[in-house]
Design an enzyme around this catalytic site. Structure first.
Site, PDB file in Angstrom:
ATOM      1  N   SER A  94       0.799  -1.129   0.184  1.00  0.00           N
ATOM      2  CA  SER A  94       0.040  -0.060   0.014  1.00  0.00           C
ATOM      3  C   SER A  94       0.922   1.224  -0.141  1.00  0.00           C
ATOM      4  CB  SER A  94      -0.922   0.022   1.334  1.00  0.00           C
ATOM      5  OG  SER A  94      -1.813  -1.059   1.222  1.00  0.00           O
ATOM      6  N   LYS A 169      -7.074   1.703  -2.863  1.00  0.00           N
ATOM      7  CA  LYS A 169      -6.780   1.486  -1.580  1.00  0.00           C
ATOM      8  C   LYS A 169      -6.667   2.532  -0.522  1.00  0.00           C
ATOM      9  CE  LYS A 169      -5.161  -1.024   1.939  1.00  0.00           C
ATOM     10  NZ  LYS A 169      -3.927  -1.725   2.230  1.00  0.00           N
TER      11      LYS A 169
END
Length: 241
Positions: A94, A169
């Site tokens: 991420s 995300k």
């Protein structure tokens, strides 16, 4: 297809085990030798990052943040320097969407394709192979790698071009963080008012307040099980990104 996975932390280790169970030829690397040994015992091969670049058709990373991805791939003697044109890099970390685009642009100069494919579902999802995988990149690359994603997750979607997975995300993290905070505040309210919080949970879960976050977190909160699924440092990183 030979797959390399760099990063065997809370998420990477169970993801590696699922790939091995599915029969993939997997080579791994991590700074934690104990994690490497555990995955090698499950059937993987261990190698340096450079060797992974030289021998694997697909390279996955699951590391903390943008600087680590850039260092692994583009740093001195980085993986990209050893990858063949036509091979694919999948970053499942991420990271900042700007960094995803920068890395993809640099790899494109070398003839290497990239998908940014961060995940949601935490350690339980990684273990169960039910992660939500959000991808950015080329449709043909996504289609070719979809069988790999299907081993690690229950849903994998191509959102758009490079960086779109990383943007998704970040949107996910806003929703998850605010939901967890709201659930905890609501259960504190019920408890301080003298109402059984577990019964409150069961009463509201079938209505508009119901959510995956509620089902995952409310029972843990009621049992006062506050064992973390990750560090607050990682969560702060996502919010800053």
């Amino acid at each position: 297809m030979k797959i390399g996975l760099i990063g065997l932390g809370i998420m990477g280790k169970p993801m590696a085990k699922n790939l091995l169970k599915a029969g993939y030829d997997l080579t791994v690397s991590d700074l934690n030798q104990a994690s490497v040994d555990e995955i090698v015992a499950a059937g993987a091969k261990a190698a340096t990052n450079a060797e992974i670049g030289e021998t694997c058709d697909v390279v996955l990373t699951m590391v903390p943040n943008s600087p680590q991805v850039k260092a692994v791939m583009l740093g001195e003697d980085g993986v990209a320097a050893h990858m063949k044109p036509g091979s694919v890099f999948i970053d499942m970390s991420s990271i900042n969407p700007v960094a995803s685009k920068e890395i993809a642009a640099e790899l494109a100069k070398r003839g290497i394709e990239m998908l940014d494919a961060p995940v949601s579902g935490g350690e339980p999802g990684a273990i169960a192979g039910t992660l939500a995988i959000m991808c950015g990149g080329d449709q043909a690359d996504f289609d070719r790698l979809k069988p790999v994603f299907d081993i690690m997750g229950s849903s994998a979607l191509l959102i758009g071009s490079s960086g779109a997975g990383s943007v998704t995300k970040l949107a996910n993290q806003i929703m998850v963080n605010l939901n967890i905070a709201a659930v905890s505040e609501a259960l504190v309210l019920a408890t301080k008012a003298g109402v059984d919080p577990m019964k409150v949970y069961h009463a509201v879960r079938g209505g508009l307040a119901g959510s995956t976050v509620l089902d995952a977190k409310a029972p843990m909160m009621c049992k006062r099980n506050f064992k973390p699924g990750g560090t607050i440092r990682v969560n702060h990183k996502d919010i800053k990104n």
